[in-house]
Design a protein around this motif. Structure first.
Motif, PDB file in Angstrom:
ATOM      1  N   GLU A  61       0.851  -1.188   0.000  1.00  0.00           N
ATOM      2  CA  GLU A  61       0.000   0.000   0.000  1.00  0.00           C
ATOM      3  C   GLU A  61       0.888   1.239   0.000  1.00  0.00           C
ATOM      4  OE1 GLU A  61      -3.167   0.166  -0.282  1.00  0.00           O
ATOM      5  OE2 GLU A  61      -3.945  -1.793   0.330  1.00  0.00           O
ATOM      6  N   PRO A  62       0.406   2.373  -0.541  1.00  0.00           N
ATOM      7  CA  PRO A  62       1.180   3.615  -0.429  1.00  0.00           C
ATOM      8  C   PRO A  62       1.338   3.999   1.035  1.00  0.00           C
ATOM      9  CG  PRO A  62      -0.624   3.846  -2.000  1.00  0.00           C
ATOM     10  CD  PRO A  62      -0.855   2.557  -1.273  1.00  0.00           C
ATOM     11  N   TYR A 201      -5.107   0.263  11.977  1.00  0.00           N
ATOM     12  CA  TYR A 201      -4.662   0.457  10.588  1.00  0.00           C
ATOM     13  C   TYR A 201      -5.232  -0.626   9.677  1.00  0.00           C
ATOM     14  CZ  TYR A 201      -1.227  -2.606  12.837  1.00  0.00           C
ATOM     15  OH  TYR A 201      -0.621  -3.599  13.579  1.00  0.00           O
ATOM     16  N   SER A 202      -6.335  -1.243  10.113  1.00  0.00           N
ATOM     17  CA  SER A 202      -6.889  -2.375   9.376  1.00  0.00           C
ATOM     18  C   SER A 202      -7.300  -1.992   7.958  1.00  0.00           C
ATOM     19  CB  SER A 202      -8.081  -2.968  10.131  1.00  0.00           C
ATOM     20  OG  SER A 202      -9.072  -1.990  10.365  1.00  0.00           O
ATOM     21  N   ASP A 203      -7.860  -0.803   7.763  1.00  0.00           N
ATOM     22  CA  ASP A 203      -8.234  -0.358   6.417  1.00  0.00           C
ATOM     23  C   ASP A 203      -7.122   0.448   5.753  1.00  0.00           C
ATOM     24  OD1 ASP A 203     -10.793  -1.493   6.350  1.00  0.00           O
ATOM     25  OD2 ASP A 203     -11.635   0.157   7.503  1.00  0.00           O
ATOM     26  N   ILE A 204      -6.374   1.190   6.544  1.00  0.00           N
ATOM     27  CA  ILE A 204      -5.349   2.072   5.985  1.00  0.00           C
ATOM     28  C   ILE A 204      -4.210   1.276   5.347  1.00  0.00           C
ATOM     29  CG2 ILE A 204      -3.613   3.825   6.589  1.00  0.00           C
ATOM     30  CD1 ILE A 204      -5.600   4.727   8.803  1.00  0.00           C
ATOM     31  N   LEU A 205      -3.795   0.183   5.980  1.00  0.00           N
ATOM     32  CA  LEU A 205      -2.687  -0.617   5.447  1.00  0.00           C
ATOM     33  C   LEU A 205      -3.178  -1.884   4.741  1.00  0.00           C
ATOM     34  CD1 LEU A 205      -0.031  -0.219   8.294  1.00  0.00           C
ATOM     35  CD2 LEU A 205      -0.178   0.986   6.103  1.00  0.00           C
ATOM     36  N   ASN A 207      -6.005  -1.488   2.022  1.00  0.00           N
ATOM     37  CA  ASN A 207      -7.042  -0.606   1.492  1.00  0.00           C
ATOM     38  C   ASN A 207      -7.647  -1.167   0.214  1.00  0.00           C
ATOM     39  OD1 ASN A 207      -8.669   1.639   1.343  1.00  0.00           O
ATOM     40  ND2 ASN A 207      -7.002   3.117   1.464  1.00  0.00           N
ATOM     41  N   GLU A 208      -8.832  -0.681  -0.123  1.00  0.00           N
ATOM     42  CA  GLU A 208      -9.462  -1.054  -1.384  1.00  0.00           C
ATOM     43  C   GLU A 208      -8.899  -0.219  -2.529  1.00  0.00           C
ATOM     44  OE1 GLU A 208     -13.564   0.313  -1.825  1.00  0.00           O
ATOM     45  OE2 GLU A 208     -13.290   1.463   0.021  1.00  0.00           O
ATOM     46  N   LYS A 215      -4.300  10.930  -0.184  1.00  0.00           N
ATOM     47  CA  LYS A 215      -3.184  11.367   0.660  1.00  0.00           C
ATOM     48  C   LYS A 215      -3.339  10.844   2.082  1.00  0.00           C
ATOM     49  CE  LYS A 215      -1.916  15.618  -1.783  1.00  0.00           C
ATOM     50  NZ  LYS A 215      -1.774  17.104  -1.684  1.00  0.00           N
ATOM     51  N   LEU A 216      -4.564  10.883   2.569  1.00  0.00           N
ATOM     52  CA  LEU A 216      -4.861  10.373   3.909  1.00  0.00           C
ATOM     53  C   LEU A 216      -6.011   9.367   3.789  1.00  0.00           C
ATOM     54  CD1 LEU A 216      -4.690  13.663   6.030  1.00  0.00           C
ATOM     55  CD2 LEU A 216      -3.073  11.771   6.058  1.00  0.00           C
ATOM     56  N   PRO A 217      -5.690   8.074   3.674  1.00  0.00           N
ATOM     57  CA  PRO A 217      -6.742   7.068   3.535  1.00  0.00           C
ATOM     58  C   PRO A 217      -7.713   7.107   4.715  1.00  0.00           C
ATOM     59  CG  PRO A 217      -4.579   6.120   3.105  1.00  0.00           C
ATOM     60  CD  PRO A 217      -4.346   7.485   3.657  1.00  0.00           C
ATOM     61  N   LYS A 218      -8.967   6.758   4.430  1.00  0.00           N
ATOM     62  CA  LYS A 218      -9.988   6.761   5.474  1.00  0.00           C
ATOM     63  C   LYS A 218      -9.734   5.621   6.459  1.00  0.00           C
ATOM     64  CE  LYS A 218     -13.579   8.709   2.470  1.00  0.00           C
ATOM     65  NZ  LYS A 218     -12.692   8.849   1.298  1.00  0.00           N
ATOM     66  N   GLY A 219     -10.147   5.861   7.703  1.00  0.00           N
ATOM     67  CA  GLY A 219      -9.990   4.845   8.731  1.00  0.00           C
ATOM     68  C   GLY A 219      -9.069   5.303   9.840  1.00  0.00           C
TER      69      GLY A 219
END
Length: 457
Positions: A61-62, A201-205, A207-208, A215-219
């Motif tokens: 992931e970014p 960080y379950s969704d951030i790292l 991600n869909e 820039k700032l993923p949700k979650g």
């Protein structure tokens, strides 16, 4: 006359291929698990680049990690100016809710007073600036796990506040995979617990794909949730060793217990039936409700799998390595399924690994227990012990390849396979996946080296 072991131990004067990662890396993972947070490494650009590359390789992931970009001049005159510029740049580029600042060896050695510097920045700027949190993370004082747990504690200390007691439960899972965090949240929701998971960080790292760069993923754990940790009904914390390299250091749950009178429930990472049973028992005590049938069925199926696969794993010898608390949990699981751990090793230097394993796991056979160990020492010990399987992250692959031993990849980092973020370790479901992985890894090794090349067990 000194024995051979003492002479050998004295011969190792430096670390070669460390079985650990740098302290601010662990801090960065925690900051990524906070909503709207940008990690900022106070040190050289190389530190931030290394951390970013390392995390991207595992999570796929970014991962943006900012830097104060130390130069020779900064190393002499201090990093205050660079930090101010970095905060302003990050604020303009990302508009974050919080900037998490982690120090490095260089900024610690030159003696930057972070508390004073950040206070000066806040007094010179208006209230519209993001929240600023810092944590001291020099790598010469610990590992990525010290950075991880110290950062969780720093966040809780910065935001937890007094208020009316709620029915929320603080969940401090430690360094688990995003898949583990998803599974943990599912369990807590099933038993009707409103959990404040820190970090999340379950969704951030994991991600869909949306086709657009965020820039700032949700979650992530929100600042409001961090404030509410001081009002929660209880805290559940996985791991016994945590950040105890320094006995004076508090974990987040310990701080909340002593400061806000939030009861602390300390458990082993729930890998294996016994540890998962203890976790569900704690949930039953908190909710006064029985474990949902869904999970009792998972438990029963896991026991059935143990019976089915027992003859393939019983009596096998394993080497386990990784973070200290992860090693403790894995050995407890291996004891359940009849695998003898002949060596457990960690790059952690708490000095508590042996004591914790002997007291909490009580292994049935002799086991070599080493902390502050590197991969070269693991390799040399493997040659003597001749294990049947290695269990740990992908950094041990070269040992497995050289010695012809199979490697079951678990934990962090997994750099030579896809899906490191999707490996599930915890609960009955995660334990089932681990059992299948280890059993099938051993079966494949026997099959590949069979003179008959059988295709039916």
């Amino acid at each position: 006359m000194e024995n051979e072991t003492n002479i050998k131990e004295k011969a190792f004067t430096s670390t070669r291929n460390a079985c650990k990662v740098c302290t601010p890396l662990g801090s960065s993972i925690v900051f990524k698990g906070i909503e709207g947070c940008v990690p900022l490494i106070h040190g050289s650009q190389g530190c931030a680049t290394y951390i970013r590359r390392y995390l991207i390789s595992h999570y796929k992931e970014p991962v943006d990690i900012a830097s104060t970009n130390f130069s020779e001049e900064t190393a002499i005159f201090g990093g205050e100016k660079n930090l101010f510029i970095a905060i302003e740049n990050v604020t303009k580029q990302y508009n974050p809710k919080i900037i998490g600042i982690a120090t490095t060896c260089l900024s610690e050695v030159i003696g930057d007073d972070m508390r004073k510097i950040i206070h000066r920045y806040k007094t010179e700027h208006d209230a519209s600036i993001p929240e600023l949190v810092f944590v001291n993370t020099p790598s010469f004082m610990g590992t990525h796990m010290n950075g991880f747990h110290d950062t969780v504690t720093s966040l809780v200390k910065s935001f937890a506040s007094i208020g009316e007691r709620t029915f929320s439960v603080n969940m401090f899972p430690g360094f688990l995979s995003p898949a583990d965090l998803h599974h943990l949240k599912e369990i807590l929701a099933e038993v009707s617990i409103h959990a404040i998971m820190t970090p999340d960080y379950s969704d951030i790292l994991d991600n869909e794909y949306t086709g657009e760069y965020e820039k700032l993923p949700k979650g992530g754990t929100t600042l409001t949730e961090l404030q509410q940790t001081g009002c929660s009904k209880a805290s559940i914390e996985f791991g016994y060793i945590l950040n105890k390299s320094n006995p004076q250091t508090e974990s987040a749950a310990e701080y909340l217990e002593t400061t806000f009178d939030v009861p602390r429930i300390n458990l082993n990472i729930p890998i294996g039936i016994k540890a998962t049973d203890a976790f569900f028992s704690a949930l039953e005590a908190l909710t006064s409700k029985k474990t949902p049938e869904k999970y009792t069925k998972q438990r029963g199926k896991l026991i059935d799998a143990y019976v089915d696969g027992h003859k393939y794993v019983f009596g096998k010898k394993a080497v386990v390595y990784g973070e200290e608390d992860f090693v403790v949990a894995m050995i407890a699981f291996l004891e359940e399924i009849g695998i003898e751990t002949v060596l457990c090793a960690s790059g952690g230097n708490s000095g508590l690994l042996r004591k914790t394993i002997l007291e909490k796991v009580k292994p049935k056979s002799d086991i070599q227990i080493h902390d502050n160990f590197d991969f070269e020492e693991i390799a040399e010990t493997c040659k003597e012990l001749k294990p049947d399987i290695l269990i740990g992250n992908s950094k041990g692959y070269y040992i497995a390849r050289e010695l012809g031993i199979p490697l079951a990849r678990v934990g962090f980092p997994i750099h030579d396979r896809l899906g490191g973020s999707r490996i599930k370790h915890i609960g009955y479901e995660g334990t089932q996946a681990l059992f299948d992985l280890i059993a099938n890894t051993l079966i494949q090794q026997m099959q590949d080296h069979s003179p008959v090349g059988y295709k039916y067990m």
